[in-house]
Design an enzyme around this catalytic site. Structure first.
Site, PDB file in Angstrom:
ATOM      1  N   ASP A   1       0.446  -1.816  -0.122  1.00 14.79           N
ATOM      2  CA  ASP A   1      -0.078  -0.166   0.080  1.00 14.79           C
ATOM      3  C   ASP A   1       1.029   1.399   0.484  1.00 14.79           C
ATOM      4  OD1 ASP A   1       0.702  -0.941   2.544  1.00 14.79           O
ATOM      5  OD2 ASP A   1      -0.439   0.457   3.973  1.00 14.79           O
TER       6      ASP A   1
ATOM      7  N   ARG B   1       4.705   1.419 -11.821  1.00 17.50           N
ATOM      8  CA  ARG B   1       3.790   1.352 -10.842  1.00 17.50           C
ATOM      9  C   ARG B   1       2.705  -0.284 -11.207  1.00 17.50           C
ATOM     10  NH1 ARG B   1       3.036   6.855  -9.897  1.00 17.50           N
ATOM     11  NH2 ARG B   1       0.542   6.827 -10.424  1.00 17.50           N
TER      12      ARG B   1
ATOM     13  N   LYS C   1      -6.933   0.015   6.530  1.00 17.40           N
ATOM     14  CA  LYS C   1      -5.667  -0.010   7.115  1.00 17.40           C
ATOM     15  C   LYS C   1      -5.141   0.919   7.768  1.00 17.40           C
ATOM     16  CE  LYS C   1      -1.074   0.879   6.762  1.00 17.40           C
ATOM     17  NZ  LYS C   1       0.545   0.801   5.437  1.00 17.40           N
TER      18      LYS C   1
ATOM     19  N   GLU D   1      -2.697  -0.379  13.611  1.00 19.18           N
ATOM     20  CA  GLU D   1      -1.442   0.092  13.476  1.00 19.18           C
ATOM     21  C   GLU D   1      -0.831   1.072  14.637  1.00 19.18           C
ATOM     22  OE1 GLU D   1       2.344   0.029  10.395  1.00 19.18           O
ATOM     23  OE2 GLU D   1      -0.183  -0.144   9.467  1.00 19.18           O
TER      24      GLU D   1
ATOM     25  N   GLU E   1       2.571   2.124  14.703  1.00 20.77           N
ATOM     26  CA  GLU E   1       3.846   1.793  15.639  1.00 20.77           C
ATOM     27  C   GLU E   1       5.220   2.405  15.784  1.00 20.77           C
ATOM     28  OE1 GLU E   1       8.182   1.590  11.957  1.00 20.77           O
ATOM     29  OE2 GLU E   1       5.674   1.736  10.753  1.00 20.77           O
TER      30      GLU E   1
ATOM     31  N   LYS F   1      -1.498  -4.684  14.112  1.00 18.17           N
ATOM     32  CA  LYS F   1      -0.196  -4.881  12.929  1.00 18.17           C
ATOM     33  C   LYS F   1       0.477  -3.564  14.408  1.00 18.17           C
ATOM     34  CE  LYS F   1       2.050  -3.789   8.928  1.00 18.17           C
ATOM     35  NZ  LYS F   1       1.689  -2.969   7.375  1.00 18.17           N
TER      36      LYS F   1
ATOM     37  N   SER G   1       7.203  -5.318   9.351  1.00 18.98           N
ATOM     38  CA  SER G   1       9.077  -4.809   9.824  1.00 18.98           C
ATOM     39  C   SER G   1       9.658  -4.033  10.706  1.00 18.98           C
ATOM     40  CB  SER G   1       9.327  -6.247   8.492  1.00 18.98           C
ATOM     41  OG  SER G   1       8.834  -5.372   7.536  1.00 18.98           O
ATOM     42  N   GLY G   2       9.137  -2.840   9.892  1.00 20.08           N
ATOM     43  CA  GLY G   2       9.552  -1.760  10.345  1.00 20.08           C
ATOM     44  C   GLY G   2      11.040  -1.439   9.939  1.00 20.08           C
ATOM     45  N   GLY G   3      11.403  -2.451   8.886  1.00 15.28           N
ATOM     46  CA  GLY G   3      13.058  -1.606   9.007  1.00 15.28           C
ATOM     47  C   GLY G   3      14.195  -2.778   8.941  1.00 15.28           C
TER      48      GLY G   3
ATOM     49  N   SER H   1       2.590  -9.209   8.704  1.00 11.20           N
ATOM     50  CA  SER H   1       1.692  -7.277   7.389  1.00 11.20           C
ATOM     51  C   SER H   1       3.305  -6.665   7.165  1.00 11.20           C
ATOM     52  CB  SER H   1       0.789  -7.534   8.563  1.00 11.20           C
ATOM     53  OG  SER H   1       0.596  -6.329   7.209  1.00 11.20           O
TER      54      SER H   1
ATOM     55  N   TYR I   1       6.888   7.723   5.053  1.00 12.23           N
ATOM     56  CA  TYR I   1       6.664   6.237   4.497  1.00 12.23           C
ATOM     57  C   TYR I   1       5.529   7.288   3.705  1.00 12.23           C
ATOM     58  CZ  TYR I   1       3.045   2.868   4.500  1.00 12.23           C
ATOM     59  OH  TYR I   1       1.660   1.265   3.362  1.00 12.23           O
TER      60      TYR I   1
END
Length: 396
Positions: free
Chosen positions: A71, A93, A183, A223, A225, A265, A307-309, A334, A396
């Site tokens: 996304d 894309r 999301k 989510e 984060e 998430k 996963s955040g990097g 995810s 992001y």
């Protein structure tokens, strides 16, 4: 309603007997006074989609499967394309997203795919609707509904997530287009505090979004984060995460969100990316599961970690460690970059590489499927898959 025994144990107090500075004299005989009870106004209308929401959430949280997060906004997707020398055009894309959704057998490991709005309404290069291709793969289509982060006035250089304006009408339209979950991503920064204001704003925004989503037939992914930025240790991350999730569930309850019809998430509990003391998968699992047990009701069907990097392998190893014993929830993934990074580089924008790139995607999807089942070993992983993907101050 209180029981008769409780009523007898709690006599009605005549306030006229209260004398300042003196002990309140209780009546010698317990008296129960019954009065007609007016409607409390606390009855909450259940979403007309309640049964469907529960079914959708359980479908996504099915054994051995997780979510493909694809996304990225058009701007972020442009950065990914630029990394392999491609121009950020709709055609490019479209070609990349076609590669992802049409990978043969993807639905064996992937239960849901989060799409950007463009992709939800887009067709593949072969002219089939992206949504239809996913459904044929037994993958539930989802949609990113937030409008991104903006500076939070009055905070310590923190952010809040916008997008509540018009969310109900947009969600209804997304449902009509085939989306069945949504999301909303907001962030909390440990180096910047986090301030009480930022935490409450994040929690309230997530709760309002979740309520609106459920009212329009979309299972909300919640989510907040907690960014990896910083040199703090794992204990500090754990402390902040407990605070954030306490606030989130407080406001979810206040907004009458049905827990059986949501997915979470969260970030894994890890040290900051710049911390010298690294954590093993076993340590990450121990801290993260402790957080979940203290904060997450078992009614929630699925915990789909971001996963955040982290590197592709690191994210998979940590997930696997969390699934070495049964959990009250479906503990899964995810992932965006942790599923796509090697796939994107393998493709390189060349049509002749599509099959190889899809095979690479399936390797990662299968690895995380095994991790969800607690059966991942890490054998045979490429050096590319072990490369970290943390970007300081990532937008992001």
């Amino acid at each position: 309603m209180a029981s008769a025994s409780l009523l007898k144990a709690s006599p009605v107090v005549d306030k006229s007997k209260w004398v300042k500075g003196q002990t309140l004299r209780q009546p010698s005989v317990s008296v129960v006074r019954c009065h007609p009870v007016a409607p409390s106004g606390l009855d909450v209308r259940a979403s007309s989609y309640a049964d469907e929401l529960v079914k959708t959430a359980k479908t996504i949280a099915s054994p051995g499967r997780g979510i493909l997060a694809m996304d990225e906004s058009n701007a972020t997707c442009g950065k990914r394309l630029a990394s392999i020398g491609l121009e950020n055009t709709e055609a490019n894309r479209q070609a990349y997203r076609t590669l992802l959704v049409s990978a043969p057998g993807l639905g064996q490991y992937i239960s849901g795919a989060i799409l950007f709005e463009e992709t939800l309404y887009q067709s593949t290069i072969d002219g089939k609707k992206m949504v239809d291709v996913l459904v044929e793969q037994n993958i539930v289509p989802g949609i990113k509904v937030d409008k991104g982060l903006v500076p939070l006035a009055g905070s310590n250089n923190e952010s809040w997530c916008q997008g509540l304006d018009g969310l109900a009408s947009r969600s209804a339209a997304y449902y009509q287009q085939g989306a069945r979950f949504a999301k909303w991503r907001t962030v909390v920064s440990i180096p910047n505090g986090p301030s009480e204001l930022a935490v409450k704003e994040a929690a309230w925004g997530l709760a309002r979004y979740a309520a609106v989503s459920q009212d329009n037939g979309l299972v909300p992914i919640v989510e907040p984060e907690i960014l990896l930025d910083g040199d703090h240790g794992i204990d500090r991350t754990f402390e902040v995460a407990k605070k954030v999730w306490a606030e989130v569930f407080f406001y979810l309850a206040q907004n009458n969100v049905m827990f059986e019809g949501i997915l979470l998430k969260p970030s894994m509990v890890t040290p900051g990316a710049e911390c010298k003391d690294r954590a093993t998968p076993e340590q990450v699992a121990s801290y993260t599961l402790s957080l979940l047990r203290q904060r997450i009701p078992p009614a929630v069907p699925g915990i789909m970690f971001l996963s955040g990097g982290q590197s592709e392998v690191e994210a998979t190893l940590n997930l696997n460690a969390m699934n070495q014993a049964p959990n009250p929830w479906h503990v899964s993934f995810s992932y965006a970059r942790a599923l796509q990074n090697t796939c994107l580089k393998t493709w390189g924008g060349r049509p002749e590489n599509v099959k190889e790139a899809q095979d690479t995607l399936l390797v990662r999807a299968k690895a995380n499927s095994l991790a969800q089942l607690g059966k991942y070993t890490g054998e045979g992983e490429s050096e590319e898959a072990k490369q970290g993907m943390f970007v300081k101050g990532y937008v992001y």
